[in-house]
Design a protein around this motif. Structure first.
Motif, PDB file in Angstrom:
ATOM      1  N   ARG A 101       0.864  -1.174   0.000  1.00  0.00           N
ATOM      2  CA  ARG A 101       0.000   0.000   0.000  1.00  0.00           C
ATOM      3  C   ARG A 101       0.900   1.224   0.000  1.00  0.00           C
ATOM      4  O   ARG A 101       1.938   1.243   0.659  1.00  0.00           O
ATOM      5  CB  ARG A 101      -0.903   0.009   1.234  1.00  0.00           C
ATOM      6  CG  ARG A 101      -2.028  -1.007   1.169  1.00  0.00           C
ATOM      7  CD  ARG A 101      -2.987  -0.836   2.327  1.00  0.00           C
ATOM      8  NE  ARG A 101      -4.111  -1.732   2.202  1.00  0.00           N
ATOM      9  CZ  ARG A 101      -5.142  -1.760   3.048  1.00  0.00           C
ATOM     10  NH1 ARG A 101      -5.151  -0.921   4.073  1.00  0.00           N
ATOM     11  NH2 ARG A 101      -6.134  -2.588   2.871  1.00  0.00           N
ATOM     12  N   ASP A 109      -7.936  -2.361  -3.185  1.00  0.00           N
ATOM     13  CA  ASP A 109      -7.427  -3.641  -2.707  1.00  0.00           C
ATOM     14  C   ASP A 109      -7.647  -4.776  -3.705  1.00  0.00           C
ATOM     15  O   ASP A 109      -7.588  -5.949  -3.345  1.00  0.00           O
ATOM     16  CB  ASP A 109      -8.059  -3.998  -1.366  1.00  0.00           C
ATOM     17  CG  ASP A 109      -7.631  -3.050  -0.261  1.00  0.00           C
ATOM     18  OD1 ASP A 109      -6.441  -2.694  -0.226  1.00  0.00           O
ATOM     19  OD2 ASP A 109      -8.481  -2.641   0.541  1.00  0.00           O
ATOM     20  N   ARG A 161      -4.318   7.018   1.510  1.00  0.00           N
ATOM     21  CA  ARG A 161      -3.663   6.179   0.514  1.00  0.00           C
ATOM     22  C   ARG A 161      -3.300   6.994  -0.722  1.00  0.00           C
ATOM     23  O   ARG A 161      -3.941   7.990  -1.053  1.00  0.00           O
ATOM     24  CB  ARG A 161      -4.599   5.034   0.096  1.00  0.00           C
ATOM     25  CG  ARG A 161      -5.001   4.071   1.209  1.00  0.00           C
ATOM     26  CD  ARG A 161      -4.058   2.914   1.336  1.00  0.00           C
ATOM     27  NE  ARG A 161      -3.948   2.118   0.129  1.00  0.00           N
ATOM     28  CZ  ARG A 161      -4.797   1.148  -0.200  1.00  0.00           C
ATOM     29  NH1 ARG A 161      -5.817   0.845   0.579  1.00  0.00           N
ATOM     30  NH2 ARG A 161      -4.625   0.449  -1.308  1.00  0.00           N
TER      31      ARG A 161
END
Length: 207
Positions: A39, A147, A66
């Motif tokens: 990530r 994801d 993110r």
């Protein structure tokens, strides 16, 4: 430790991960390992001591924002019938429940991706009149998808416009296509998912 990066001091692979160019100011980024993948996080505020400490604290408690790459290949799309997606257009399409969506996820210079390219374009061209179907492709060397982890290329996924039983505001869970990848097999698969497509197809094409 938080790496401080600039486009002139590190490899092209790493700068692409964070969309950094040689003309950018130094930035602070972080990678969090998730199995075989990472990530990505990038500090967007002014580089001050206070902001660096704040960013580090957010990372520690799992609240740092993110970072996602988004981009289109540098090529001419004039003669392409499969819609090329970046992250923003992908998210917009996923929120459009009026469309059935069939996506090829690929990376450049992948032999199997290149072999499928003409078949995928033909599939998109011959079904171009069916407005409720979008046949698309996405370069995952340029885009990050939350994801969704894809390790094999090309990967084909069908997204139904039907509601997700666990979340009616979202699409039905994506379906990995695992059948043969010749034109006729792909077409029959679409007919099985969208029965009315076959009637539309026969009006303009030979089976």
């Amino acid at each position: 430790a938080l790496p401080i990066l600039d486009g002139g001091s590190i490899s092209n692979v790493f700068t692409k991960m964070f969309g950094i160019t040689k003309d950018d100011e130094p930035v602070i980024v972080a990678l969090e390992k998730q199995g075989r993948f990472y990530r990505k996080y990038k500090m967007n505020e002014e580089m001050t001591y206070e902001n660096i400490i704040k960013f580090a604290n957010l990372l520690e408690i799992g609240k740092a924002p993110r970072y996602f790459n988004s981009g289109l290949p540098n090529k001419n799309f004039k003669n392409s019938y499969a819609k090329e997606l970046d992250r923003e257009s992908y998210l917009s399409l996923m929120n459009d429940r009026s469309k059935e969506v069939f996506i090829m996820y690929y990376i450049p210079n992948c032999e199997w991706c290149l072999r499928l390219e003409n078949i995928w374009e033909t599939l998109a061209y011959r079904n171009r009149n069916y407005r409720s179907l979008v046949i698309a492709k996405m370069d995952l060397s340029l885009n990050d998808l939350d994801d969704l982890v894809i390790t094999d290329f090309p990967t084909l996924m069908f997204y139904s416009s039907s509601a997700n039983p666990n979340d009616p505001d979202k699409r039905q869970v994506e379906i990995y296509y695992s059948q043969k990848r010749d034109y006729r097999s792909l077409l029959k698969y679409l007919f099985s998912k969208i029965p009315e497509l076959e009637t539309e197809y026969k009006l303009t094409n030979d089976l």
